[in-house]
Scaffold this active site. Structure first.
Site, PDB file in Angstrom:
ATOM      1  N   PHE A  35       0.658  -1.043   0.332  1.00  0.00           N
ATOM      2  CA  PHE A  35      -0.456  -0.076   0.380  1.00  0.00           C
ATOM      3  C   PHE A  35       0.822   0.974  -0.163  1.00  0.00           C
ATOM      4  O   PHE A  35       2.254   1.015   1.169  1.00  0.00           O
ATOM      5  CB  PHE A  35      -0.906   0.047   1.356  1.00  0.00           C
ATOM      6  CG  PHE A  35      -2.093   1.188   1.006  1.00  0.00           C
ATOM      7  CD1 PHE A  35      -3.437   1.214   0.347  1.00  0.00           C
ATOM      8  CD2 PHE A  35      -1.120   2.585   1.983  1.00  0.00           C
ATOM      9  CE1 PHE A  35      -4.080   2.103  -0.207  1.00  0.00           C
ATOM     10  CE2 PHE A  35      -2.718   3.274   1.635  1.00  0.00           C
ATOM     11  CZ  PHE A  35      -3.573   3.519   1.000  1.00  0.00           C
TER      12      PHE A  35
ATOM     13  N   ASP B 189       9.081   2.741   1.883  1.00  0.00           N
ATOM     14  CA  ASP B 189       7.879   3.330   2.483  1.00  0.00           C
ATOM     15  C   ASP B 189       7.799   2.733   3.960  1.00  0.00           C
ATOM     16  O   ASP B 189       7.184   1.839   3.836  1.00  0.00           O
ATOM     17  CB  ASP B 189       6.512   2.647   1.449  1.00  0.00           C
ATOM     18  CG  ASP B 189       5.381   3.096   1.502  1.00  0.00           C
ATOM     19  OD1 ASP B 189       5.405   4.334   2.859  1.00  0.00           O
ATOM     20  OD2 ASP B 189       4.313   3.511   1.258  1.00  0.00           O
TER      21      ASP B 189
ATOM     22  N   LYS C  29       2.906   8.557   8.181  1.00  0.00           N
ATOM     23  CA  LYS C  29       1.881   8.509   9.711  1.00  0.00           C
ATOM     24  C   LYS C  29       2.840   9.241  10.976  1.00  0.00           C
ATOM     25  O   LYS C  29       2.297  10.292  11.665  1.00  0.00           O
ATOM     26  CB  LYS C  29       1.424   7.036   9.644  1.00  0.00           C
ATOM     27  CG  LYS C  29       0.557   7.104   8.773  1.00  0.00           C
ATOM     28  CD  LYS C  29       0.521   5.445   8.583  1.00  0.00           C
ATOM     29  CE  LYS C  29      -0.593   5.236   8.099  1.00  0.00           C
ATOM     30  NZ  LYS C  29      -0.351   5.203   6.059  1.00  0.00           N
TER      31      LYS C  29
END
Ligand SMILES: *Cc1c(COP(=O)(O)O)cnc(C)c1O
Length: 418
Positions: free
Chosen positions: A161, A246, A275
């Site tokens: 993702f 990532d 995040k």
């Protein structure tokens, strides 16, 4: 002057009572209005949160919950961390936004912190994980264009993702996020994670980079194998390809190190963060080593809000807290404890297939759908997340205590009927 002050005070009072009214809304009022006016793109649980402190959050009726999801793996230092709150307040009093056509100190402070504690020599600051990955994809393409005779293809992993923009959802190795958004940008190929043979087979003279998560968070908490990562680094070096990590979910201390890659002793050429980086204030960062970073010059990329002083002040406070206190050590200790408790639970609970993950990013794979379990946990005051169908994702704040781990595991055990 007196009149003006009076008018200001009246306005402040009027605003204050409006604000109190908002505070006084019930959960169902909040939910009803949200459902009426927002795009229904999220599978939301019927829970309206109004306050948080550490690992705990409260709904509009004052019911307390243990947040073992850190509000989507974001509040790594826990809710309302005093150092981050103070940094936000201090910065808000000075200046909230500065144009990227001018300079502000918090940007450089954050970039220096991140570069000095990593392989990177430069940082690009943006506002989200997707934007950080978008920047990484653009930088890799620029590098391919300028240094590798026009190579542009990026190999990513099935089950990955990487975000919801057109380029990042194309990079994402999941068919379902792409449905109905064609035509998509070209230049992505997908291979299974932890499979060097498949990777080598997908290589072509157009390949410029390999991009992957160290733990597939949204994909079901699937960790990369250390041996694969080492082989992958050596192979990318041999072929002259860029390696992009990532770390939007695994960075900012989540795996017990500031950057997750430190766990494996393997460095990428480009890394992305978002995040947990500012403990809840929106931010993203893309870092690159010197030779790669050179490909982004004036005009190559940009963002109005990217590196906003408010977000950077919060990020500096977050990163400093990770580096200067025992939070990372606590993450490693409580991560090991939580994993051990869950592994113990799995022995007496036949619906648990396997427990996996690193640090405080753990997955419990069930033999049935995870959503009913997550719902039942929430009713008992524990917030966890269902991902990839049958996986419960646990990602409490890194400041979690052993007592809070015990409380969460007890609720999970009760729900799973162990
Ligand atoms: C959450 C996530 C993203 C997307 O981040 P947004 O801030 O939602 O754009 C990208 N990659 C990974 C690994 C993520 O976990």
């Amino acid at each position: 002057m007196g009149l003006q002050l009076h008018a200001d005070a009246q306005r402040a009072n009027a605003w204050g009572s409006q604000w109190r009214e908002r505070l006084a809304m019930t959960s169902s009022e909040i939910i009803a209005r949200n459902e009426r006016f927002l795009f229904p793109v999220y599978p939301r649980a019927p829970l309206a949160l109004v306050r948080g402190e550490g690992c705990r959050v409260w709904d509009a009726e004052g019911k307390e919950y243990l947040d073992f999801f850190s509000s989507t793996v974001v509040t790594n230092l826990g809710h309302a961390h005093p150092r981050v709150t103070a940094a936000i307040v201090e910065q808000a009093k000075k200046i909230v936004h500065v144009s990227n056509l001018h300079h502000s100190a918090p940007q450089g402070e954050l970039a220096e912190l991140l570069c000095r504690h990593s392989f990177a020599s430069r940082a690009f600051l943006c506002n989200s994980g997707a934007e950080a990955n978008e920047a990484a994809i653009k930088l890799a393409r620029r590098y391919g264009c300028e240094r590798l005779g026009g190579r542009f293809e990026i190999i990513t992993m099935l089950g990955s993702f990487h975000g919801r923009t057109l380029a990042t959802l194309t990079a994402t190795g999941q068919e379902k996020v792409r449905e109905g958004f064609q035509p998509l940008p070209e230049g992505f190929r997908y291979v299974p994670l932890n499979d060097m043979t498949a990777l080598k087979a997908a290589y072509s003279p157009r390949t410029v980079a390999v991009m992957l998560e160290l733990v597939q968070g949204e994909g079901g908490v699937i960790p990369v194998k250390a041996s694969y990562l080492t082989e992958l680094r050596a192979w990318c070096d041999e072929q002259g390809l860029l390696l992009i990590f990532d770390e939007v979910q695994t960075g900012a201390g989540r795996l017990g190190k500031l950057f997750g890659y430190e766990l494996f002793g393997v460095e990428p050429d480009i890394v992305t963060l978002a995040k947990g980086l500012a403990n809840g204030v929106p931010i993203g960062a893309m870092l690159a080593r010197a030779e790669v970073a050179q490909c982004f010059r004036e005009g190559a990329h940009g963002s109005t809000f990217g590196g906003n002083p408010l977000a950077c002040a919060a990020a500096v406070a977050t990163v400093r807290t990770l580096l200067e206190t025992d939070v990372l050590e606590n993450c490693r200790r409580q991560g090991a404890y939580l994993k051990a408790q869950l592994t113990e639970l799995a022995k007496s609970c036949r619906s648990i297939r396997v427990v996996r993950g690193y640090g405080l990013l753990l997955g419990v794979e069930l033999d049935s759908p995870a959503t009913p379990v997550v719902d039942a946990c929430r009713e008992r005051g524990l917030i966890v997340n269902a991902t990839a169908g049958q996986v419960i994702r646990l990602a409490p704040p890194l400041v979690v205590s052993a007592e809070e781990v015990d409380a969460a595991v007890a609720i999970l055990a009760e729900v799973l009927g162990a």
